[in-house]
Design an enzyme around this catalytic site. Structure first.
Site, PDB file in Angstrom:
ATOM      1  N   ASP A 192       0.860  -1.180   0.000  1.00  0.00           N
ATOM      2  CA  ASP A 192       0.000   0.000   0.000  1.00  0.00           C
ATOM      3  C   ASP A 192       0.901   1.237   0.000  1.00  0.00           C
ATOM      4  O   ASP A 192       1.518   1.558   1.011  1.00  0.00           O
ATOM      5  CB  ASP A 192      -0.877  -0.045   1.263  1.00  0.00           C
ATOM      6  CG  ASP A 192      -1.734   1.201   1.439  1.00  0.00           C
ATOM      7  OD1 ASP A 192      -1.597   2.149   0.635  1.00  0.00           O
ATOM      8  OD2 ASP A 192      -2.536   1.222   2.395  1.00  0.00           O
ATOM      9  N   GLN A 195       0.599   6.506   1.224  1.00  0.00           N
ATOM     10  CA  GLN A 195       1.323   7.581   1.910  1.00  0.00           C
ATOM     11  C   GLN A 195       2.711   7.789   1.325  1.00  0.00           C
ATOM     12  O   GLN A 195       3.134   8.914   1.088  1.00  0.00           O
ATOM     13  CB  GLN A 195       1.471   7.269   3.408  1.00  0.00           C
ATOM     14  CG  GLN A 195       0.203   7.446   4.210  1.00  0.00           C
ATOM     15  CD  GLN A 195      -0.362   8.851   4.150  1.00  0.00           C
ATOM     16  OE1 GLN A 195       0.360   9.832   4.038  1.00  0.00           O
ATOM     17  NE2 GLN A 195      -1.663   8.953   4.211  1.00  0.00           N
ATOM     18  N   LYS A 218      -3.523  11.941  -2.938  1.00  0.00           N
ATOM     19  CA  LYS A 218      -2.484  12.151  -1.913  1.00  0.00           C
ATOM     20  C   LYS A 218      -1.142  12.479  -2.567  1.00  0.00           C
ATOM     21  O   LYS A 218      -0.158  12.699  -1.889  1.00  0.00           O
ATOM     22  CB  LYS A 218      -2.367  10.912  -1.032  1.00  0.00           C
ATOM     23  CG  LYS A 218      -3.626  10.703  -0.193  1.00  0.00           C
ATOM     24  CD  LYS A 218      -3.498   9.585   0.791  1.00  0.00           C
ATOM     25  CE  LYS A 218      -4.835   9.414   1.522  1.00  0.00           C
ATOM     26  NZ  LYS A 218      -4.826   8.264   2.416  1.00  0.00           N
ATOM     27  N   CYS A 356      -8.627   5.962  10.306  1.00  0.00           N
ATOM     28  CA  CYS A 356      -8.903   4.763   9.503  1.00  0.00           C
ATOM     29  C   CYS A 356      -8.004   3.605   9.884  1.00  0.00           C
ATOM     30  O   CYS A 356      -7.625   2.795   9.023  1.00  0.00           O
ATOM     31  CB  CYS A 356      -8.767   5.035   8.010  1.00  0.00           C
ATOM     32  SG  CYS A 356      -9.962   6.188   7.399  1.00  0.00           S
TER      33      CYS A 356
HETATM   34  C1  LIG Z   1      -5.468   7.215   2.368  1.00  0.00           C
HETATM   35  C2  LIG Z   1      -4.934   5.882   2.491  1.00  0.00           C
HETATM   36  C3  LIG Z   1      -5.609   4.782   1.937  1.00  0.00           C
HETATM   37  C4  LIG Z   1      -6.937   4.918   1.240  1.00  0.00           C
HETATM   38  O1  LIG Z   1      -6.880   5.790   0.161  1.00  0.00           O
HETATM   39  P1  LIG Z   1      -8.234   6.282  -0.544  1.00  0.00           P
HETATM   40  O2  LIG Z   1      -7.765   7.343  -1.466  1.00  0.00           O
HETATM   41  O3  LIG Z   1      -9.116   6.804   0.552  1.00  0.00           O
HETATM   42  O4  LIG Z   1      -8.837   5.120  -1.226  1.00  0.00           O
HETATM   43  C5  LIG Z   1      -5.043   3.546   2.080  1.00  0.00           C
HETATM   44  N1  LIG Z   1      -3.876   3.380   2.711  1.00  0.00           N
HETATM   45  C6  LIG Z   1      -3.193   4.401   3.258  1.00  0.00           C
HETATM   46  C7  LIG Z   1      -1.888   4.146   3.938  1.00  0.00           C
HETATM   47  C8  LIG Z   1      -3.700   5.683   3.171  1.00  0.00           C
HETATM   48  O5  LIG Z   1      -3.044   6.690   3.719  1.00  0.00           O
END
Ligand SMILES: *Cc1c(COP(=O)(O)O)cnc(C)c1O
Length: 536
Positions: A192, A195, A218, A356
Site C-alpha cells: 500500500d 502515503q 495524496k 482509519c
Molecule cells: C489514504 C490511504 C488509503 C486509502 O486511500 P483512498 O484514497 O481513501 O482510497 C489507504 N492506505 C493508506 C496508507 C492511506 O493513507
C-alpha cells in the site's frame, strides 16, 4: 520554497490557513486544475471508443498518462498500470481478482497498522472463503514488529499485505528484506503506497513487490483516480472485478472474452478528467519533488517534533523516524477532539480520531490522537503559527479553570455570542457545569453509539418529571451535552418527545458550526433520551 507554495491555488484562497492534513488529502498545483478544466472545455469526448481525431487524440493523452505513471514508479511497462478510483478501489479489485486462487485455510498476513483499505477487503474475503488472517503486531511505542514475520510465514501463506509507510506511524517498511522472505515461501507481496508515494522515490522493480497501490489525491492530484501496479503476469488469468463495457473484446449471449491487461480491469467510462489531472500531478512531482524538497519536509517534521516534545503535557506517540513526515500526539489537558477544535478556531487544520486504523489504536490502547502531516508546500511560518495556536489553546484552558463555578453563564449568552470563537467559549463554560458520571456508572448500557467520542447517559424519573445525566471525556462534547440537556431537565415525557434538537441548535446559532457527524451524535443522544423517557 515560497515559489513552490504559490503554485497551489488553495493557499491563495486561504492565506489564513495552516494545512497540516496532507496525509488525508494533498492540495493540487494550478497545473492539475488546468488539466481538468482543459478537458471539460476543449476535449470532452470519450476514450478508447470513437475514431474521430479529437477522440483519438484524447485516447493518446490518456494512455500517455499510463506511460508516465509507469516511468514515475519504474514499472517495466504501461501494461502493468491499471487506473482505479483510488487505493481503496484498488484493494477491492485485488481481493476480487486474487480470490480465484485462494481456498479455505490459506493465510494472509497483515500488520496491525494497516489502513482499513488494506484490511477490510481481505477480512471480507476471509469470511467468504474461510481464509485465515495473521497479524504482525505493533508494540506500544508504535513500532511494527517486522521480525515476527519469520514465525508467521509458512507454506500456507498466500499473501502478505502492508503499507510502504502507514498513515499513522510513518516509518518505511524494510521492503526488500521482507519481499525476499515472502517470495521464499511462494507468497505474494502487496504494498500500500498511498502515503509513501508522495514522500520518496518509488521504484517497484527495485522493491520487487508484486503489486503497489496509491491514490491520485495524496500525490498532489485529483480525487477519484488511483493506480494499481501489478507485476507482469500477476493478473493475466485472474478473476475479473467490475464487468461491462470497455473491458471486453467479444460478447455473445452466453459468453464474453475479456481485454488483456490493463483494460480488463477498467470497465465502463473511466474518470477521464481525473486521469488527465493525475498526469499533470505526476509531471509536477517529477519536476518538483527533489531530494531537497524531501529534506525540507523532514526539517518541518523535526521542528514540529522538537517543539511538541518541549511542551509540558504533550505526549508524542509513535517512533521518531525518517519516514513520511507525520506526527501523532496527545495532550494531558485536552481531549483530542477539543484540541482539534481549539486549533480549528485558529485556522489550523489537523486530523483527529483513529485515522482509519482502528486495529492500530487498539494496539496502542489509544482512544484517539491528533495527527499533523506535512507536505512539500508547508513552511517555517506554518510551524510558528501552529505553535502559537497550540499554546493559546492550552492556556485558554488554564484561564477557564480559574473561573468560579458560581458564575453560571446562561443559554442566552450562548445565543447572543457572536462568531464561533465566542460561542465555543460559552459552550466550554457550560460544559464545566455538567456533573460528572462516576466511572463505575459508565457502563456499556449507558454508552451511546454514533458519537465521535464516548457519551454516557443516565435517566431517572420523579413524579412525572425527567432528570438526565450525561458525560464524555471530550470537553466540547460535555458542553454540547449541557446545551441540549438544559431545556429537557425536569420536563414531562411529552415535552421531551416534542423536542426538536435541530431547530433548537439552529435557534442558538450553533448548528452551522457543528460538523455533520457531531450533529448526528447529538441527534443520537436525543433519540436515546426519548427512548429512555418513553420506556418507563
Ligand atoms: C489514504 C490511504 C488509503 C486509502 O486511500 P483512498 O484514497 O481513501 O482510497 C489507504 N492506505 C493508506 C496508507 C492511506 O493513507
Amino acid at each position: 520554497m515560497s515559489h513552490l507554495r504559490t503554485q497551489f491555488p488553495f493557499f491563495r484562497q486561504h492565506p489564513e490557513l495552516v494545512y497540516f492534513d496532507s496525509a488525508a488529502t494533498a492540495q493540487v498545483p494550478q497545473t492539475v486544475v488546468d488539466a481538468i478544466t482543459d478537458y471539460y472545455i476543449r476535449a470532452k469526448v470519450n476514450v478508447h471508443r470513437s475514431g474521430y481525431r479529437l477522440a483519438s487524440q484524447l485516447t493518446d493523452r490518456f494512455e500517455q498518462v499510463r506511460s508516465d505513471v509507469a516511468t514515475y514508479i519504474n514499472a517495466p511497462s504501461a501494461r502493468q498500470i491499471v487506473f482505479t478510483y483510488g487505493t481503496t478501489d484498488g484493494f477491492n479489485l485485488l481481493a476480487q481478482a486474487l480470490s480465484s486462487r485462494l481456498k479455505a485455510g490459506d493465510e494472509i498476513i497483515l500488520t496491525e497498522a494497516e489502513h482499513h483499505a488494506n484490511l477490510v477487503p481481505w477480512q471480507q474475503l476471509a469470511h467468504k472463503l474461510g481464509l485465515v488472517l495473521r497479524w504482525i503486531p505493533v508494540d506500544k511505542h508504535g513500532a511494527i514488529q517486522w521480525q515476527q514475520l519469520d514465525s508467521l510465514l509458512s507454506q500456507r501463506t498466500r499473501l502478505v499485505c502492508f503499507a510502504h509507510a502507514s498513515n499513522t506511524l510513518g516509518a518505511y517498511a524494510p521492503i526488500k528484506t521482507l519481499v525476499a522472505k515472502i517470495h521464499a515461501v511462494g507468497a505474494l507481496c502487496i504494498v500500500d503506497g498511498a502515503q509513501a508515494i508522495a514522500h520518496c522515490q518509488v521504484d517497484v522493480q527495485a522493491m520487487d513487490c508484486d503489486a503497489y497501490l496509491f491514490s491520485g489525491h495524496k500525490l498532489y492530484g485529483p480525487t477519484g483516480v488511483g493506480v494499481l501496479y501489478a507485476r507482469e503476469g500477476l493478473l493475466d488469468d485472474a478473476a475479473v472485478y467490475r464487468s461491462g463495457g470497455e473491458m471486453v473484446q467479444q460478447v455473445a449471449k452466453s459468453h464474453s472474452e475479456f481485454q488483456p491487461m490493463p483494460l480488463k480491469y477498467e470497465a465502463g467510462t473511466p474518470n477521464i478528467s481525473a486521469v488527465l489531472g493525475l498526469g499533470a500531478a505526476i509531471a509536477w512531482c517529477r519536476d518538483n519533488l527533489t531530494d531537497a524538497i524531501f529534506a525540507h519536509e523532514q526539517q518541518i517534521y523535526r521542528d514540529l517534533r522538537q517543539g511538541l516534545s518541549a511542551r509540558a503535557g504533550i505526549e508524542l506517540v509513535g517512533e521518531d523516524t525518517d519516514g513520511v513526515p507525520l506526527i501523532l500526539f496527545k495532550s494531558a489537558q485536552l481531549h483530542p477532539q477539543d484540541l482539534a477544535l481549539a486549533l480549528d478556531a485558529q485556522n489550523i487544520c489537523v486530523r483527529t480520531g483513529k485515522h482509519c486504523a482502528m486495529v492500530l489504536h487498539d494496539a496502542l490502547h489509544s482512544d484517539g490522537l491528533v495527527r499533523l502531516s506535512v507536505a512539500a508546500y508547508n513552511n517555517r511560518q506554518d510551524v510558528e503559527r501552529f505553535f502559537s495556536a497550540l499554546d493559546r489553546a492550552l492556556t485558554i484552558e488554564d484561564d477557564d479553570m480559574a473561573l468560579p463555578t458560581a458564575q453560571l453563564p446562561e443559554l442566552d449568552e450562548l445565543r447572543s455570542a457572536k462568531g464561533w470563537e465566542n460561542k465555543y467559549r460559552q459552550i466550554m463554560l457550560l460544559g464545566k457545569q455538567l456533573p460528572k458520571i462516576p466511572t463505575e456508572q459508565q457502563s456499556p448500557d449507558s454508552l451511546i453509539e454514533g458519537c465521535e467520542s464516548p457519551v454516557y447517559l443516565l435517566a431517572a424519573e420523579r413524579s412525572g418529571r425527567w432528570q438526565f445525566q450525561a458525560d464524555s471525556p471530550s470537553k466540547i462534547i460535555r458542553g454540547l451535552l449541557m446545551v441540549i440537556l438544559l431545556p429537557l431537565q425536569q420536563q414531562p415525557r411529552e415535552a421531551i418527545n416534542e423536542f426538536d434538537v435541530d431547530a433548537y441548535l439552529h435557534e442558538l446559532g450553533v448548528a452551522h458550526f457543528l460538523s455533520q457527524s457531531r450533529q448526528n451524535g447529538l441527534r443520537a443522544v436525543i433519540e436515546r433520551l426519548k427512548t429512555l423517557s418513553g420506556l418507563s
